[in-house]
Design a protein around this motif. Structure first.
Motif, PDB file in Angstrom:
ATOM      1  N   THR A   1      -4.644  12.357   2.550  1.00  0.00           N
ATOM      2  CA  THR A   1      -3.626  11.467   2.145  1.00  0.00           C
ATOM      3  C   THR A   1      -4.625  10.593   1.291  1.00  0.00           C
ATOM      4  OG1 THR A   1      -2.255  11.072   4.034  1.00  0.00           O
ATOM      5  CG2 THR A   1      -2.455   9.186   2.636  1.00  0.00           C
ATOM      6  N   VAL A   2      -3.513  10.565   0.319  1.00  0.00           N
ATOM      7  CA  VAL A   2      -4.312   9.421  -0.816  1.00  0.00           C
ATOM      8  C   VAL A   2      -3.183   8.255  -1.068  1.00  0.00           C
ATOM      9  CG1 VAL A   2      -4.516   8.611  -3.647  1.00  0.00           C
ATOM     10  CG2 VAL A   2      -5.492  11.534  -2.509  1.00  0.00           C
ATOM     11  N   TYR A   3      -3.908   7.144  -1.052  1.00  0.00           N
ATOM     12  CA  TYR A   3      -3.335   5.720  -0.732  1.00  0.00           C
ATOM     13  C   TYR A   3      -3.653   4.691  -2.370  1.00  0.00           C
ATOM     14  CZ  TYR A   3      -4.279   6.533   3.924  1.00  0.00           C
ATOM     15  OH  TYR A   3      -4.008   7.188   5.150  1.00  0.00           O
ATOM     16  N   LEU A   4      -3.088   3.710  -2.314  1.00  0.00           N
ATOM     17  CA  LEU A   4      -2.582   2.785  -3.881  1.00  0.00           C
ATOM     18  C   LEU A   4      -3.116   1.586  -3.229  1.00  0.00           C
ATOM     19  CD1 LEU A   4      -3.061   2.825  -6.844  1.00  0.00           C
ATOM     20  CD2 LEU A   4      -0.693   2.950  -6.679  1.00  0.00           C
TER      21      LEU A   4
ATOM     22  N   ARG B   1       0.711  -1.399  -0.186  1.00  0.00           N
ATOM     23  CA  ARG B   1       0.346  -0.424  -0.032  1.00  0.00           C
ATOM     24  C   ARG B   1       1.129   1.236   0.023  1.00  0.00           C
ATOM     25  NH1 ARG B   1      -4.922   1.999   4.414  1.00  0.00           N
ATOM     26  NH2 ARG B   1      -2.165   2.479   5.509  1.00  0.00           N
ATOM     27  N   LEU B   2       0.355   2.407  -1.068  1.00  0.00           N
ATOM     28  CA  LEU B   2       1.582   2.995  -1.135  1.00  0.00           C
ATOM     29  C   LEU B   2      -0.082   4.685  -0.667  1.00  0.00           C
ATOM     30  CD1 LEU B   2       2.878   3.208  -4.438  1.00  0.00           C
ATOM     31  CD2 LEU B   2       3.930   1.980  -2.680  1.00  0.00           C
ATOM     32  N   SER B   3       1.302   5.655   0.106  1.00  0.00           N
ATOM     33  CA  SER B   3       0.726   6.457   0.715  1.00  0.00           C
ATOM     34  C   SER B   3       0.844   7.840   0.319  1.00  0.00           C
ATOM     35  CB  SER B   3       1.128   6.572   2.080  1.00  0.00           C
ATOM     36  OG  SER B   3       0.542   5.777   2.562  1.00  0.00           O
ATOM     37  N   CYS B   4       0.385   8.802  -0.236  1.00  0.00           N
ATOM     38  CA  CYS B   4       0.148   9.988  -0.539  1.00  0.00           C
ATOM     39  C   CYS B   4       0.303  11.049   0.033  1.00  0.00           C
ATOM     40  CB  CYS B   4       0.942  10.524  -2.080  1.00  0.00           C
ATOM     41  SG  CYS B   4       0.316  12.514  -2.975  1.00  0.00           S
TER      42      CYS B   4
ATOM     43  N   LYS C   1      -6.040  -2.597 -13.428  1.00  0.00           N
ATOM     44  CA  LYS C   1      -7.769  -2.786 -13.432  1.00  0.00           C
ATOM     45  C   LYS C   1      -7.616  -4.375 -12.047  1.00  0.00           C
ATOM     46  CE  LYS C   1     -10.223   0.414 -16.105  1.00  0.00           C
ATOM     47  NZ  LYS C   1     -10.936   0.074 -17.530  1.00  0.00           N
ATOM     48  N   GLY C   2      -8.492  -4.346 -10.915  1.00  0.00           N
ATOM     49  CA  GLY C   2      -8.943  -5.362 -10.827  1.00  0.00           C
ATOM     50  C   GLY C   2      -7.728  -5.940  -9.826  1.00  0.00           C
ATOM     51  N   ARG C   3      -6.835  -5.228  -9.656  1.00  0.00           N
ATOM     52  CA  ARG C   3      -5.813  -5.544  -8.906  1.00  0.00           C
ATOM     53  C   ARG C   3      -5.273  -4.101  -8.099  1.00  0.00           C
ATOM     54  NH1 ARG C   3      -0.514  -6.160 -10.475  1.00  0.00           N
ATOM     55  NH2 ARG C   3      -0.794  -5.006 -12.398  1.00  0.00           N
ATOM     56  N   PHE C   4      -5.218  -3.503  -8.187  1.00  0.00           N
ATOM     57  CA  PHE C   4      -4.833  -1.764  -7.563  1.00  0.00           C
ATOM     58  C   PHE C   4      -6.176  -1.281  -7.517  1.00  0.00           C
ATOM     59  CE2 PHE C   4      -0.169  -1.468 -10.068  1.00  0.00           C
ATOM     60  CZ  PHE C   4       0.146  -2.157  -9.407  1.00  0.00           C
ATOM     61  N   THR C   5      -6.256  -0.486  -5.529  1.00  0.00           N
ATOM     62  CA  THR C   5      -7.134  -0.023  -5.836  1.00  0.00           C
ATOM     63  C   THR C   5      -6.794   1.809  -5.048  1.00  0.00           C
ATOM     64  OG1 THR C   5      -8.630  -1.373  -4.962  1.00  0.00           O
ATOM     65  CG2 THR C   5      -9.301   0.462  -4.805  1.00  0.00           C
ATOM     66  N   ILE C   6      -7.081   2.575  -5.365  1.00  0.00           N
ATOM     67  CA  ILE C   6      -7.234   4.616  -5.084  1.00  0.00           C
ATOM     68  C   ILE C   6      -8.566   4.540  -3.962  1.00  0.00           C
ATOM     69  CG2 ILE C   6      -8.041   5.071  -7.155  1.00  0.00           C
ATOM     70  CD1 ILE C   6      -5.643   7.200  -7.298  1.00  0.00           C
ATOM     71  N   SER C   7      -7.503   5.407  -3.301  1.00  0.00           N
ATOM     72  CA  SER C   7      -8.431   6.126  -2.357  1.00  0.00           C
ATOM     73  C   SER C   7      -8.276   7.119  -1.755  1.00  0.00           C
ATOM     74  CB  SER C   7      -9.094   5.084  -1.286  1.00  0.00           C
ATOM     75  OG  SER C   7      -7.813   4.523  -0.582  1.00  0.00           O
ATOM     76  N   GLN C   8      -8.766   7.537  -0.464  1.00  0.00           N
ATOM     77  CA  GLN C   8      -8.592   8.876  -0.057  1.00  0.00           C
ATOM     78  C   GLN C   8      -8.704   9.247   0.940  1.00  0.00           C
ATOM     79  OE1 GLN C   8      -9.537  13.045  -1.164  1.00  0.00           O
ATOM     80  NE2 GLN C   8     -11.517  11.816  -1.599  1.00  0.00           N
ATOM     81  N   ASP C   9      -8.081   9.741   2.072  1.00  0.00           N
ATOM     82  CA  ASP C   9      -7.994   9.868   3.461  1.00  0.00           C
ATOM     83  C   ASP C   9      -7.935  11.602   3.888  1.00  0.00           C
ATOM     84  OD1 ASP C   9      -8.577  10.605   6.103  1.00  0.00           O
ATOM     85  OD2 ASP C   9      -7.232   8.718   6.906  1.00  0.00           O
ATOM     86  N   ALA C  10      -9.228  12.192   3.922  1.00  0.00           N
ATOM     87  CA  ALA C  10      -9.763  13.700   3.711  1.00  0.00           C
ATOM     88  C   ALA C  10      -8.567  13.452   4.924  1.00  0.00           C
ATOM     89  CB  ALA C  10     -10.917  14.223   2.848  1.00  0.00           C
TER      90      ALA C  10
END
Length: 125
Positions: free
Chosen positions: A78-81, A19-22, A65-74
């Motif tokens: 932070t944005v995650y991968l 899981r990557l974080s930005c 697609k189907g393997r990675f999910t991008i999301s955020q915690d406002a």
């Protein structure tokens, strides 16, 4: 001054996850398109996924697609991968990028004006 910092890279075996974080410091992702790009040695930098932070709408490259999910915690700015079922061809330096705009059609690195320094992901077979 927008400062993006990526973390979470590392070395894993094929089939593993990372899981990557930005994190944006000194700035808030309000109505931004935030993207993850990757660049392998000798290859062009390619967009992997992006998210529009106002409504969390995601977009993905076909290769993930189907393997990675991008999301955020406002709250954490932070944005995650989340990367699952990793393959050796996912090996690359991963970069976070942002622009104060909608994501529509922003596939190119030139469409983003804020970048992090990158985090290395290595997947072994």
């Amino acid at each position: 001054q927008v400062h993006l910092v990526e973390s979470g890279g590392g070395s894993v075996q094929a089939g593993g996850s990372l899981r990557l974080s930005c994190v944006a410091s000194g700035y808030s992702f309000t109505r931004h398109c935030v993207a993850w790009f990757r660049q392998a040695p000798g290859k062009e930098r390619e967009r992997v996924a992006n998210i529009y932070t106002r409504d969390s709408s995601p977009e993905y490259a076909d290769s993930v697609k189907g393997r990675f999910t991008i999301s955020q915690d406002a709250a954490k700015n932070t944005v995650y991968l989340q990367m699952n079922s990793l393959k050796p061809e996912d090996t690359a330096m991963y970069y976070c990028a942002a622009v104060f705009a909608l994501c529509l059609g922003r596939w190119s690195r030139d469409a983003y004006n804020y970048w992090g320094q990158g985090t290395q992901v290595t997947v072994s077979s």
